[in-house]
Write an enzyme that holds these catalytic residues in place. Structure first.
Site, PDB file in Angstrom:
ATOM      1  N   ASP A  91       0.860  -1.179   0.000  1.00  0.00           N
ATOM      2  CA  ASP A  91       0.000   0.000   0.000  1.00  0.00           C
ATOM      3  C   ASP A  91       0.900   1.234   0.000  1.00  0.00           C
ATOM      4  O   ASP A  91       1.654   1.453   0.958  1.00  0.00           O
ATOM      5  CB  ASP A  91      -0.897   0.032   1.244  1.00  0.00           C
ATOM      6  CG  ASP A  91      -2.006  -1.019   1.207  1.00  0.00           C
ATOM      7  OD1 ASP A  91      -1.894  -1.983   0.422  1.00  0.00           O
ATOM      8  OD2 ASP A  91      -2.963  -0.877   1.983  1.00  0.00           O
ATOM      9  N   LYS A 153      -7.046   3.456  -2.844  1.00  0.00           N
ATOM     10  CA  LYS A 153      -7.383   3.371  -1.418  1.00  0.00           C
ATOM     11  C   LYS A 153      -7.676   4.763  -0.875  1.00  0.00           C
ATOM     12  O   LYS A 153      -6.984   5.728  -1.195  1.00  0.00           O
ATOM     13  CB  LYS A 153      -6.223   2.722  -0.670  1.00  0.00           C
ATOM     14  CG  LYS A 153      -6.384   2.616   0.841  1.00  0.00           C
ATOM     15  CD  LYS A 153      -5.177   1.907   1.441  1.00  0.00           C
ATOM     16  CE  LYS A 153      -5.170   1.977   2.962  1.00  0.00           C
ATOM     17  NZ  LYS A 153      -3.977   1.332   3.556  1.00  0.00           N
ATOM     18  N   LYS A 182     -10.196   0.162  -2.121  1.00  0.00           N
ATOM     19  CA  LYS A 182     -10.015  -0.204  -0.718  1.00  0.00           C
ATOM     20  C   LYS A 182     -10.461   0.986   0.130  1.00  0.00           C
ATOM     21  O   LYS A 182      -9.925   2.088   0.004  1.00  0.00           O
ATOM     22  CB  LYS A 182      -8.561  -0.556  -0.405  1.00  0.00           C
ATOM     23  CG  LYS A 182      -8.324  -0.859   1.091  1.00  0.00           C
ATOM     24  CD  LYS A 182      -6.893  -1.291   1.366  1.00  0.00           C
ATOM     25  CE  LYS A 182      -6.633  -1.447   2.863  1.00  0.00           C
ATOM     26  NZ  LYS A 182      -5.247  -1.891   3.159  1.00  0.00           N
TER      27      LYS A 182
END
Length: 221
Positions: A91, A153, A182
């Protein structure tokens, strides 16, 4: 929605700077017990967690975290180091200063560079929605869609805001097919998690959902 169905979408997360190995090991044990998607942990804990889990559960870690203003070279090195230590998913935080100055080409090049390092491993791109205008969110959705990343995300959870249903709906509208979402930051209850999943979110980044499942189990006894 069944609790187990919700939890299979969860990146069970512990990213506090003072997180210790015993806490990370407990996180791994909880992840195995509840069937989460991955455990998301600090880079310095990846090697220990990967060894402990021995392939039983994916290990996710963060790069350029939480501020995003590391250089592209540094982010690529961080990603390579994490993967060599046994990470399965990365991430990364984008450079928010570049977003604010419309350095779209630089942002795209950076995401593609990190994805080149990741190869077949999943890359999630954190855009920190709480700090962006609607126009900036839309541009990042479009840019990330063409970058080769696997997920976009919402947030780190460290910038004073997290996922909102409104932001996820906006993102869903502006990403291209193939890019997943996400939702992370501030998702505290199973009911909230279910709402995000109903919007089409593929992953949930959360530190409290397994605890919510544990509390539910205790109440049912």
């Amino acid at each position: 929605m069944e609790v187990r169905e919700i939890l299979k979408h969860v990146d069970h997360t512990l990213l506090r700077p003072e997180a210790s190995w015993p806490e990370i090991r407990t996180l791994c044990d909880e992840g195995l017990r509840y069937g989460v998607a991955s455990v998301c942990i600090p880079p310095s804990q990846v090697a220990s967690a990967a060894s402990y889990l021995a392939g039983r559960l994916p290990v996710c870690t963060v790069i350029g975290f939480p501020n995003g203003y590391s250089t592209t070279y540094t982010k690529c090195f961080e990603a390579q180091d994490a993967l060599q230590n046994g990470a399965d998913e990365i991430d990364m935080v984008v450079d928010l200063g570049w977003v604010k100055t419309a350095r779209w080409e630089w942002l795209g090049q950076e995401i593609r560079a990190v994805k080149d390092v990741c190869g077949r491993h999943i890359l999630k791109v954190i855009i920190e929605t709480c700090l962006l205008t609607e126009e900036e969110k839309i541009r990042m959705c479009e840019l990330t869609s063409f970058s080769g990343a696997d997920y976009i995300k919402t947030a780190t959870g460290f910038a004073g805001g997290g996922a909102t249903l409104e932001d996820v709906a906006l993102m869903k509208k502006h990403i291209l097919p193939g890019l997943k979402i996400k939702a992370a930051g501030g998702i505290n209850t199973l009911e909230e998690a279910e709402q995000f999943l109903a919007l089409g979110v593929g992953r949930l980044g959360a530190s409290r959902l397994v605890k919510a499942a544990q509390a539910l189990e205790m109440n049912e006894k």
